[in-house]
Design a protein around this motif. Structure first.
Motif, PDB file in Angstrom:
ATOM      1  N   VAL A 290       6.355  48.668  21.069  1.00 17.12           N
ATOM      2  CA  VAL A 290       5.271  47.711  21.822  1.00 17.12           C
ATOM      3  C   VAL A 290       4.864  48.513  23.165  1.00 17.12           C
ATOM      4  O   VAL A 290       5.896  48.904  23.649  1.00 17.12           O
TER       5      VAL A 290
ATOM      6  N   ASN B 151       4.960  47.068  28.941  1.00 18.09           N
ATOM      7  CA  ASN B 151       5.431  45.562  29.250  1.00 18.09           C
ATOM      8  C   ASN B 151       4.740  45.392  30.479  1.00 18.09           C
ATOM      9  O   ASN B 151       5.264  43.996  30.871  1.00 18.09           O
TER      10      ASN B 151
ATOM     11  N   SER C 229       2.250  42.833  28.439  1.00 16.40           N
ATOM     12  CA  SER C 229       1.650  43.462  26.857  1.00 16.40           C
ATOM     13  C   SER C 229      -0.051  43.274  27.393  1.00 16.40           C
ATOM     14  O   SER C 229      -0.775  42.810  27.590  1.00 16.40           O
TER      15      SER C 229
ATOM     16  N   VAL D  22       0.216  41.679  22.707  1.00 12.82           N
ATOM     17  CA  VAL D  22       0.829  42.490  22.023  1.00 12.82           C
ATOM     18  C   VAL D  22       2.252  41.053  21.016  1.00 12.82           C
ATOM     19  O   VAL D  22       2.115  40.925  20.394  1.00 12.82           O
ATOM     20  N   LEU D  23       2.475  41.037  22.299  1.00 14.89           N
ATOM     21  CA  LEU D  23       4.100  40.189  21.985  1.00 14.89           C
ATOM     22  C   LEU D  23       3.839  38.514  21.085  1.00 14.89           C
ATOM     23  O   LEU D  23       4.233  37.721  20.736  1.00 14.89           O
TER      24      LEU D  23
ATOM     25  N   TYR E 268      11.854  44.545  17.127  1.00 18.20           N
ATOM     26  CA  TYR E 268      10.657  45.866  17.822  1.00 18.20           C
ATOM     27  C   TYR E 268      11.351  45.785  19.499  1.00 18.20           C
ATOM     28  O   TYR E 268      12.554  45.423  19.569  1.00 18.20           O
TER      29      TYR E 268
END
Ligand code: WQD
Length: 340
Positions: free
Chosen positions: A217, A220, A228, A272-273, A289
């Protein structure tokens, strides 16, 4: 009615050819296969029963471009997808992006000027907005400095077309895609990344199937609800159908200017998360991840106000984020079967 589709064996191009053929258009497909596979034509035929006429041409070759487009000067329009499209790759290789994306566009525009093909649909991108505080973005949100050479080629492409349209008798339409994801519900076509994918969703599905290791990722620590980046992830088939509607909009003369712009997004910003969580839920698979550094070229957040496309193109998004996740996963499994 005949339509020329450049980049037609690519991800959005192949899905758009399916939609065009299902709506009665005859399609001529041009692609140099540098970032796509000829399999796409087979998948299109499996879905629609029709294989588009195909020319393997590099649109940076001006003579070849003019020759093939002149052969089909009876086309009612050209949809121009052919371009390199990785934000990340463009940061490391700007000259490749400026040369390829601008040269191919200029050659297609020259062929249109010579043949008089009346309608032009340009594949643009939400990345033209850059980092903006004004969210959701409307088509009149001012564009800010491009955060990547890819985005810059789309900003310049739009300006080139707008200036040409000031004197041209043809009509153009600029479609700003947000983040296309997912695959055709039949799982006969989808995104076929060449090499390791830069984009999030194909990386997720390749990690889930074991082709790649854990997902990184990229940051964050952004000023967003979970730290994110936020994007507007839209099913590729919804984007595809908008192209058919855009052509019909021009053919019926409903356009108020001869170079209108439309946002093609769902209107929902997703982090994204949250994409990772949506995939895990719909595919019933745990993803591995880790959190890494921010990626150069990324904007913090971008998502669309899509009211203009809804009202003027009679367009609506049919698919949800979960539909996109499931179709992306089904396609990854199919690619394994097809050894693509
Ligand atoms: C999305 C987010 C990454 C991979 C795309 C198209 C571009 C244009 C706009 C149409 C970012 C993060 C990614 C990974 C991650 N579309 N990410 N780990 O950069 O928004 O651009 O949409 O014209 O052509 O490429 O999409 O999928 O690369 O990234 O954390 O392994 O996912 O940092 O925040 P992007 P993307």
């Amino acid at each position: 009615m005949k339509v020329i589709v450049t980049g037609g064996t690519g991800y959005i191009g192949s899905h758009t050819i399916v939609d065009l053929q299902e709506n009665g258009f005859e399609v001529v497909c041009i692609d140099n296969l540098s970032r796509s596979k000829i399999y796409a034509l087979e998948g299109i035929e499996k879905i629609t029963g029709k294989r588009p006429k195909f020319y393997e041409i590099d649109l940076c070759d001006k003579d070849a471009t003019l020759e093939v487009i002149s052969e089909h000067s009876d086309a009612i329009g050209i949809i121009h997808f052919a371009a390199l499209k990785s934000v990340y790759e463009s940061v490391g290789n700007p000259l490749l992006y400026y040369a390829n994306n601008l040269e191919s566009l200029l050659n297609v525009l020259s062929a249109i000027a010579i043949t008089g093909i009346p309608n032009f649909v340009f594949s643009s991108s939400c990345s033209v907005y850059g980092n903006t505080e004004q969210l959701p973005v409307t088509e009149s949100t001012p564009t800010s400095k491009a955060e990547s050479p890819y985005a810059h080629t789309k900003q310049m492409g739009e300006e080139i077309i707008q200036n040409i349209q000031k004197i041209a008798s043809s009509k153009s339409i600029l479609l700003r895609y947000f983040n296309p994801i997912g695959a055709h519900p039949s799982a006969e076509i989808g995104e076929i990344p060449i090499g390791k994918p830069d984009n999030l969703v194909p990386y997720i599905t390749q990690s889930a199937i074991g082709k790649l290791g854990p997902i990184t990722v990229y940051g964050n620590d952004y000023p967003t609800r979970d730290g994110s980046c936020i994007r507007d992830y839209i099913h590729v088939s919804d984007i595809a159908h908008a192209h058919t509607l855009a052509l019909q909009y021009l053919l019926e003369g409903r356009n108020e200017s001869n170079c209108p712009v439309f946002n093609l997004g769902t209107g929902n910003g997703v982090s994204v998360l949250e994409v990772i969580a949506a995939f895990e839920k719909t595919a019933q698979k745990k993803l591995d991840y880790k959190i890494g550094d921010r990626r150069p070229g990324d904007v913090v957040a971008i998502y669309a106000d899509n009211q203009k496309a809804k009202s003027e193109l009679n367009w609506n998004c049919k698919y949800t984020l979960d539909d996109s996740m499931l179709s992306a996963w089904k396609w990854e499994l199919k690619m394994q079967q097809l050894n693509l």
